[in-house]
Design an enzyme around this catalytic site. Structure first.
Site, PDB file in Angstrom:
ATOM      1  N   GLU A  50     -11.955  39.593 -96.134  1.00 43.72           N
ATOM      2  CA  GLU A  50     -13.263  39.989 -95.589  1.00 43.72           C
ATOM      3  C   GLU A  50     -14.248  39.892 -96.757  1.00 43.72           C
ATOM      4  OE1 GLU A  50     -14.052  40.728 -92.549  1.00 43.72           O
ATOM      5  OE2 GLU A  50     -12.121  41.108 -91.600  1.00 43.72           O
TER       6      GLU A  50
ATOM      7  N   CYS B 101     -22.569  43.971 -96.030  1.00 44.83           N
ATOM      8  CA  CYS B 101     -22.034  42.604 -95.947  1.00 44.83           C
ATOM      9  C   CYS B 101     -22.616  41.873 -94.750  1.00 44.83           C
ATOM     10  CB  CYS B 101     -20.514  42.620 -95.888  1.00 44.83           C
ATOM     11  SG  CYS B 101     -19.853  43.602 -94.548  1.00 44.83           S
TER      12      CYS B 101
END
Ligand code: NAD
Length: 514
Positions: free
Chosen positions: A256, A290
């Site tokens: 991720e 993010c």
């Protein structure tokens, strides 16, 4: 008290803090707003990490043997514990990461909701089932189930120190694995608190979730400590190092990574709603998200109104550390240099800057910054900024917007604002990203049934949802012969004519397809 026992202590002031005299190497985590020490933590070396993974491995069997219902009960006890102490944990997050208390509450709430979903859906998603055996094995029963892998190593970032790692930890535990978690060196107290809370809430499976603390070397040691899978969340350059370390022992990885997410504002969009969402998506958590919006492509029909609405909103934002502040300081002082470089690059290339009011906030803060007319080649458009900044670019139409939105090596998430449902869905589908929200920002992260993850430099694999549960399992296939047939094709004893008969049957069933 041993170091491990000290690490396992939940206290309101200094969760997991250890006595620095009891160990050779420790490090401090500090409040990014004030510099005050939040806690003191051991730098776990390779031996300590291996020992922890061995303890987790020993606990994994019993944890798996509890079955889906037994694990669901314990995951519920854990979320109950988190919910009852939500303000204590939020206060720690505020002190260690800098985010406003209210944002920390929202983050913990999301993590609790995911824990509930993972516990409730693991059995249906992963449990044993029979599937059709098909024509060739019609005399067999075909069984499928998803078995836990063993011990999952989780390496996490600091920006969402509860929600982000819990996307791996909660789903891995629900699937029947034990977990060893290495939180970021910027948020070890939050990581230690989460593991200590687990021991307090689930004492009969205390070793199923443990924490090790330290810097990159501790993370690298976790990759090599005998874990069965490594779930990494962090930057793409570190992700490559983690993959290389895991490759030594063929340890599978989930990645991720970062993003450069874009928002498209189409001709018929609700401009006020789009502006509100863009400012939240870009500036909340000081832009250290993010899946934060870093770029907006607005069509010429709405560009002026959109820029005006964003500018007006940005001027009302006030970074600070008090309860009314919109966002906090930069968690990592080093990130300030990157954000400043991107702003400087943008202005040097002719970009115009609109800033909000942040003069008084202090040296660790970045004013909310909107960048207009920035060339697509600028670092502010191409690289992850991870600060409270937003570029807004005028485009002819949504097709040009989509083309520019997709012209990045990243592909984490994004947003589309369009009044037409068909148009919004079409643009969302064609956006090169793992997740897109239409007429809102970041919403997919709050839907536990939806998978979360990226493409390209944003990584691979998925947390959350059924895919997120399966990510921490191996599919196990079993056939069981129910009745023996007179002719067994997979035997040297089959009659010579059997192949001719088979060829005729295949011809009848499949041969008519052209
Ligand atoms: P980072 O890559 O600097 O560090 C992440 C973690 O890796 C930390 O715990 C660190 O100690 C550890 N680490 C460092 N070197 C290592 C090594 N050689 N081996 C093993 N572990 C090592 O990232 P960060 O600054 O903590 O986090 C910010 C980044 O994370 C941003 O790029 C952001 O976009 C990304 N992020 C992605 C997601 C997502 O779900 N895709 C979520 C949150 C943050």
């Amino acid at each position: 008290m041993s170091l491990a026992e000290q690490m396992d202590t939940v206290t309101e002031d200094a969760a997991g803090t250890v006595d620095r005299h009891d160990t050779t190497r420790t490090f401090e985590s500090t409040d990014p707003a004030t510099g005050a020490v939040v806690g003191v933590f051991p730098v776990h070396d390779a031996d300590a990490v291996r020992e922890t993974v061995e303890r987790a491995s020993a606990a994994a069997g019993a944890w798996s043997a509890l079955g889906f219902d037994g694990r669901r009960t314990r995951l519920s006890a854990y979320r109950g514990y988190l919910a009852r102490r939500i303000h204590e944990l939020a206060d720690l997050m505020h002190r260690e990461n800098g985010k406003p208390h209210a944002d920390a509450i929202l983050e913990i709430t999301l993590a609790i909701d995911h824990l509930a979903w993972a516990g409730a859906h693991a059995k249906k998603t992963l449990g044993p089932r029979t599937v059709s055996a098909g024509m060739l094995a019609a005399n067999h029963a075909a069984h499928l189930e998803y078995q836990p892998l063993g011990v999952i190593g989780v390496i996490g970032p600091w920006n969402y120190p509860v929600f982000t790692p819990m996307g791996s930890i909660g789903y891995a535990l629900a699937a029947g694995n034990a977990v060893v978690f290495k939180p970021s060196e910027y948020t070890p107290a939050v990581g230690a608190w989460l593991a200590a809370a687990w021991r307090a809430a689930v004492p009969d499976a205390a070793d199923a979730f443990q924490v090790v603390t330290g810097f990159g070397d501790t993370g690298a040691a976790l990759c090599r400590a005998g874990v069965d899978k490594l779930a990494f969340t962090g930057s793409a350059p570190t992700g490559k190092k983690v993959m290389a370390a895991c490759a030594e022992n063929l340890v599978p990885v989930l990645m991720e990574l970062g993003g450069k997410d874009a928002m498209i504002v189409d001709d018929d969009a609700d401009v006020a709603a789009a502006a509100d969402a863009a400012v939240w998506g870009a500036m909340s958590n000081a832009g250290q998200t993010c899946i934060g919006i870093e770029r907006v492509y607005a069509t010429s029909a709405v560009y002026d109104a959109f820029v005006a609405a964003v500018t007006e909103q940005v001027r009302t934002l006030r970074p600070g550390t008090d309860d009314e502040a919109t966002y906090g300081p930069m968690t990592m002082a080093g990130q300030l240099d990157i954000v400043r470089r991107h702003i400087d690059d943008a202005t040097a290339a002719g970009g115009r800057v609109v800033t909000g009011n942040a003069e008084d906030a202090g040296p660790n803060y970045v004013a909310p910054t909107v960048l207009l007319d920035v060339p697509e080649t600028s670092s502010a458009v191409r690289e992850e900024t991870f600060g409270p900044t937003l570029t807004i670019t005028k485009v002819a139409d949504a097709e040009e917007a989509l083309q520019l939105a997709n012209a990045t090596t990243y592909g984490l998430a994004g947003a589309v604002f369009a009044r037409s449902k068909a148009r919004g869905m079409d643009l969302a589908r064609r956006m090169r990203s793992g997740m897109t929200s239409v007429n809102s920002v970041l919403t997919f992260a709050s839907v536990p049934a939806l998978p979360f993850g990226g493409v390209g430099d944003s990584g691979f694999g998925r947390i959350h949802g059924e895919d997120g549960l399966k990510e921490f399992t191996r599919a196990k296939a079993i056939t069981r012969q129910r009745v023996a047939l007179p002719v067994n094709l997979m035997s040297f004893g089959r009659p010579a004519k059997a192949a001719d008969v088979l060829a005729r049957v295949v011809g009848m069933v499949h041969g008519r397809h052209r």
